[in-house]
Design a protein around this motif. Structure first.
Motif, short mmCIF file in Angstrom:
data_model
loop_
_atom_site.label_atom_id
_atom_site.label_comp_id
_atom_site.label_asym_id
_atom_site.label_seq_id
_atom_site.Cartn_x
_atom_site.Cartn_y
_atom_site.Cartn_z
N SER A 294 82.16 28.14 -0.42
CA SER A 294 81.91 26.74 -0.07
C SER A 294 80.43 26.47 0.15
O SER A 294 79.69 27.31 0.67
N GLU A 295 80.01 25.25 -0.19
CA GLU A 295 78.63 24.86 0.05
C GLU A 295 78.31 24.77 1.54
O GLU A 295 77.14 24.65 1.90
N ARG A 296 79.32 24.87 2.40
CA ARG A 296 79.02 24.87 3.83
C ARG A 296 78.24 26.12 4.23
O ARG A 296 77.74 26.21 5.36
N THR B 25 74.87 25.86 6.06
CA THR B 25 74.73 25.64 7.50
C THR B 25 75.24 26.82 8.33
O THR B 25 75.42 26.69 9.53
N GLU C 299 82.46 20.96 -0.70
CA GLU C 299 83.43 20.94 0.40
C GLU C 299 84.66 20.10 0.08
O GLU C 299 85.72 20.31 0.66
N SER D 31 87.53 22.04 1.97
CA SER D 31 87.92 21.60 3.31
C SER D 31 89.44 21.65 3.47
O SER D 31 90.18 21.31 2.56
N PHE E 97 84.73 30.23 4.52
CA PHE E 97 83.99 29.61 3.42
C PHE E 97 84.44 30.19 2.07
O PHE E 97 83.81 29.94 1.04
#
Length: 259
Positions: free
Chosen positions: A157-159, A162, A217, A221, A238
């Motif tokens: 995931s592009e999360r 963070t 996401e 998600s 992720f």
């Protein structure tokens, strides 16, 4: 069309998507799956595959899935995830610098040629549980000519952006402007490696990627857990994709088989 699917936790998104449409679909899809590396405790007798012990049979029962299949009854086989993963590429790039690639070797990493990278990745794919499952299913008597598809674990995931150090290798490819080469290289080697085993590799659809090597996401998600599809993955996950991604993969599988 009857389709047999085996794999690991990354099959959850496909199961979710299938449940939403199976009532109106002319096809039948059956799942023989397990979390972690995928299915390992199985037995093959002729064209029949079945759970190899009570523990695995109990796992499948909790998912409401069968534990024995005669693959002679199926038109196609699909392996999803099961260590067939872009992480295999990133694990090499974490340790090595590929000569001729544009990112400077500021880390003093071991330098390798692109051909060496490709050979190491091919070895990893063949040795992965998914690679071994492809080989085992292709060896079943009389079934080698029936379609065999391989769906990789999705990009993370592009999360990751963070999450501190998690997935640092993927972010490093983006910063070093080698993400396009890494993603394309993974798909190219996987395509050729599985073709040698008589299987067709399905790269992650481009419209489900971000920066070539991450998954937006919108497709990750509220991803569900394989062992309990009523529950979402733990906070911080992720790795897993959701039903929207599963729908894209389902369409990709069916479009390929119907082409």
């Amino acid at each position: 069309m009857k389709i047999f699917v085996t794999g690991n936790s990354h099959s959850a998104c496909l199961i979710e998507a299938w449940k939403q449409v199976q009532g109106s679909s002319p096809h039948q899809i059956d799942f023989f799956v397990r979390g972690g590396s995928g299915v390992k405790d199985y037995r093959i007798d002729g064209t029949r595959i079945e759970a190899g012990n009570d523990d695995f049979r109990g796992y499948l029962a909790r998912l409401g899935l069968r534990d024995s299949f005669d693959l002679a009854e199926y038109d196609a086989r699909v392996v999803i995830g099961a260590e067939v993963s872009p992480f295999l590429m990133i694990s090499i790039l974490n340790k090595c610098h590929v000569l001729g690639w544009p990112d400077p070797n500021r880390r003093g990493a071991q330098e390798i040629t692109e051909r060496c990278l490709q050979a190491a990745l091919a070895d990893g794919l063949r040795g992965a549980n998914g690679g071994q499952m492809v080989a085992a299913l292709q060896a079943l008597p009389g079934l080698g000519a029936r379609p065999m598809l391989v769906v990789p674990q999705p990009f993370p995931s592009e999360r990751l952006r963070t999450m501190g150090t998690a997935g640092a290798g993927f972010l490093r490819t983006i910063r070093g402007r080698i993400a396009p080469r890494a993603a394309a290289g993974f798909a190219d080697v996987a395509t050729r490696t599985f073709a040698d085993l008589g299987a067709h590799f399905l790269p992650q659809p481009e419209d489900t990627t971000a920066d070539f090597i991450l998954t937006p996401e919108a497709f990750t998600s509220r991803a569900k857990r394989l062992i309990d599809l009523d529950k979402v993955q733990p906070k911080g996950d992720f790795l897993h994709a959701n039903a929207a991604f599963g729908a894209r993969i389902l369409n990709q599988i069916l479009d390929t088989l119907e082409a």
